[in-house]
Structure formats: C-alpha cells, structure tokens
Design a protein around this motif. Structure first.
Motif, PDB file in Angstrom:
ATOM      1  N   PRO A   1       0.790  -1.238   0.000  1.00 53.25           N
ATOM      2  CA  PRO A   1       0.000   0.000   0.000  1.00 53.25           C
ATOM      3  C   PRO A   1       0.823   1.290   0.000  1.00 53.25           C
ATOM      4  O   PRO A   1       0.325   2.326  -0.419  1.00 53.25           O
ATOM      5  CB  PRO A   1      -0.811  -0.109   1.294  1.00 53.25           C
ATOM      6  N   GLU A   2       2.021   1.218   0.470  1.00 59.13           N
ATOM      7  CA  GLU A   2       2.827   2.436   0.583  1.00 59.13           C
ATOM      8  C   GLU A   2       3.605   2.689  -0.704  1.00 59.13           C
ATOM      9  O   GLU A   2       3.899   1.774  -1.463  1.00 59.13           O
ATOM     10  CB  GLU A   2       3.800   2.310   1.771  1.00 59.13           C
ATOM     11  N   GLU A   3       3.959   3.930  -0.929  1.00 56.97           N
ATOM     12  CA  GLU A   3       4.669   4.298  -2.157  1.00 56.97           C
ATOM     13  C   GLU A   3       6.000   3.552  -2.296  1.00 56.97           C
ATOM     14  O   GLU A   3       6.347   3.073  -3.368  1.00 56.97           O
ATOM     15  CB  GLU A   3       4.882   5.814  -2.174  1.00 56.97           C
ATOM     16  N   GLU A   4       6.743   3.389  -1.174  1.00 57.74           N
ATOM     17  CA  GLU A   4       8.020   2.679  -1.259  1.00 57.74           C
ATOM     18  C   GLU A   4       7.827   1.200  -1.584  1.00 57.74           C
ATOM     19  O   GLU A   4       8.686   0.564  -2.189  1.00 57.74           O
ATOM     20  CB  GLU A   4       8.865   2.866   0.007  1.00 57.74           C
ATOM     21  N   ASP A   5       6.650   0.642  -1.208  1.00 55.82           N
ATOM     22  CA  ASP A   5       6.358  -0.751  -1.546  1.00 55.82           C
ATOM     23  C   ASP A   5       6.170  -0.903  -3.048  1.00 55.82           C
ATOM     24  O   ASP A   5       6.598  -1.885  -3.647  1.00 55.82           O
ATOM     25  CB  ASP A   5       5.099  -1.233  -0.828  1.00 55.82           C
ATOM     26  N   LYS A   6       5.506   0.059  -3.651  1.00 56.48           N
ATOM     27  CA  LYS A   6       5.298   0.016  -5.100  1.00 56.48           C
ATOM     28  C   LYS A   6       6.641   0.045  -5.835  1.00 56.48           C
ATOM     29  O   LYS A   6       6.814  -0.615  -6.847  1.00 56.48           O
ATOM     30  CB  LYS A   6       4.394   1.165  -5.534  1.00 56.48           C
TER      31      LYS A   6
ATOM     32  N   SER B   1       6.943  -5.107   5.428  1.00 58.55           N
ATOM     33  CA  SER B   1       6.191  -3.871   5.257  1.00 58.55           C
ATOM     34  C   SER B   1       4.694  -4.127   5.426  1.00 58.55           C
ATOM     35  O   SER B   1       3.977  -3.325   6.026  1.00 58.55           O
ATOM     36  CB  SER B   1       6.479  -3.269   3.885  1.00 58.55           C
ATOM     37  N   THR B   2       4.221  -5.260   4.917  1.00 57.80           N
ATOM     38  CA  THR B   2       2.814  -5.642   5.080  1.00 57.80           C
ATOM     39  C   THR B   2       2.481  -5.819   6.559  1.00 57.80           C
ATOM     40  O   THR B   2       1.469  -5.309   7.044  1.00 57.80           O
ATOM     41  CB  THR B   2       2.525  -6.958   4.319  1.00 57.80           C
TER      42      THR B   2
ATOM     43  N   LYS C   1       3.983  -4.536   9.142  1.00 61.48           N
ATOM     44  CA  LYS C   1       4.026  -3.211   9.784  1.00 61.48           C
ATOM     45  C   LYS C   1       2.754  -2.414   9.463  1.00 61.48           C
ATOM     46  O   LYS C   1       2.125  -1.849  10.358  1.00 61.48           O
ATOM     47  CB  LYS C   1       5.270  -2.457   9.306  1.00 61.48           C
ATOM     48  N   TYR C   2       2.376  -2.387   8.202  1.00 56.71           N
ATOM     49  CA  TYR C   2       1.196  -1.629   7.786  1.00 56.71           C
ATOM     50  C   TYR C   2      -0.063  -2.159   8.480  1.00 56.71           C
ATOM     51  O   TYR C   2      -0.858  -1.390   9.011  1.00 56.71           O
ATOM     52  CB  TYR C   2       1.034  -1.699   6.258  1.00 56.71           C
TER      53      TYR C   2
ATOM     54  N   GLU D   1      -0.229  -1.324  12.186  1.00 62.37           N
ATOM     55  CA  GLU D   1      -0.497   0.088  12.463  1.00 62.37           C
ATOM     56  C   GLU D   1      -1.924   0.495  12.107  1.00 62.37           C
ATOM     57  O   GLU D   1      -2.404   1.534  12.571  1.00 62.37           O
ATOM     58  CB  GLU D   1       0.491   0.974  11.681  1.00 62.37           C
ATOM     59  N   ASN D   2      -2.622  -0.303  11.295  1.00 64.25           N
ATOM     60  CA  ASN D   2      -3.920   0.106  10.790  1.00 64.25           C
ATOM     61  C   ASN D   2      -5.083  -0.835  11.141  1.00 64.25           C
ATOM     62  O   ASN D   2      -6.194  -0.607  10.673  1.00 64.25           O
ATOM     63  CB  ASN D   2      -3.841   0.265   9.269  1.00 64.25           C
TER      64      ASN D   2
END
Length: 144
Positions: free
Chosen positions: A90-95, A130-131, A133-134, A137-138
């Motif tokens: 979902p995050e820009e750095e993931d893309k 990253s998944t 972590k995301y 947090e959400n």
C-alpha cells in the motif's frame, strides 16, 4: 446480519495439505521454503485459511460498510497454475519494491508467480515485513 467470511482459519495440517494437494515436486519444495521464510519474517507458525491458503498471523478488519472479519497477515497458496502470494503493497516505497521483485503478475489482492526462483527473496522479505508493519499500524492485530 453480517455474512460469514469464506476464508477462515482452520485446523487442516499444513504439511499434509502440501503433500496431498501440490502435484509438482518443485512446487512442494518452493512451498516448504516459503513457509520457512514467512515463518521467520512474521514470527508466526503457518495455519491453513480456507481449503488452499497458508497464512501467518491474523488481524481483525472492519469496513465502513459494517462488514468485518479476520484475515491472515501474510500468506500464499500453491495453486495448480501458479502461486498466489498475499502481501500488501500500500505504501509508495512498496510500489517501488515491486519493480525489483522479479517475474510475477499483479492482481488487486495478490501477486502471482510460477516458481520461487523467479522472485528476489530480499525484496519479498521487505514486502512481507512492510505488510506486517502496515497491518499492525492500521488494524486490530496480534502482531503488535
């Protein structure tokens, strides 16, 4: 009345599932390697979700529509044609990471690949973490 989530965690043995469901020896080896990697990255033991998905950890989600349920944090399914990989980007750095992941096809909810050697495992690790972590947090998550 809220509908029940079709993909629920169950008590099917993961190793037995792979031995009986996966036909190709290469796909079996890739499945067991992916289990070890995701177990290490997530800190969770593999659990079956629905009849064919292997997940690590769980979280509770609730949409604005009122629909809610539990889902795996990360996971995969060794489907006949190709693997389905369940990690979010979902995050820009993931893309940006996806550009270096390797040979795969992207769908809305998952990444498809034929064999583990087609992927850059360092990038897959970063996407998986990253998944986690995301989601932590959400969402209401045991991964905190």
């Amino acid at each position: 009345m809220a509908s029940k989530n079709k993909t629920a965690k169950n008590e099917i043995d993961v190793t037995e599932f792979i031995q009986s469901f996966v036909e190709s020896e290469q796909k079996k080896q890739d499945s067991f390697q992916l289990i070890e990697l995701m177990k290490e990255w997530s800190g969770y033991e593999p659990k079956m979700w629905g009849p064919t998905m292997i997940g690590f950890g769980s979280y509770h989600y609730k949409y604005e529509s009122g629909h809610e349920g539990d889902a795996m944090i990360i996971g995969f399914s060794p489907r006949k044609a190709q693997f389905s990989l369940y990690v979010a980007a979902p995050e820009e750095e993931d893309k940006k990471l996806l550009e270096d992941l390797g040979k795969f096809k992207m769908a809305k909810a998952c990444i498809y690949f034929k064999k583990l050697s087609d992927l850059n495992l360092d990038v897959l690790e970063k996407l998986s973490k990253s998944t986690i972590k995301y989601i932590s947090e959400n969402n209401e998550c045991s991964c905190r």
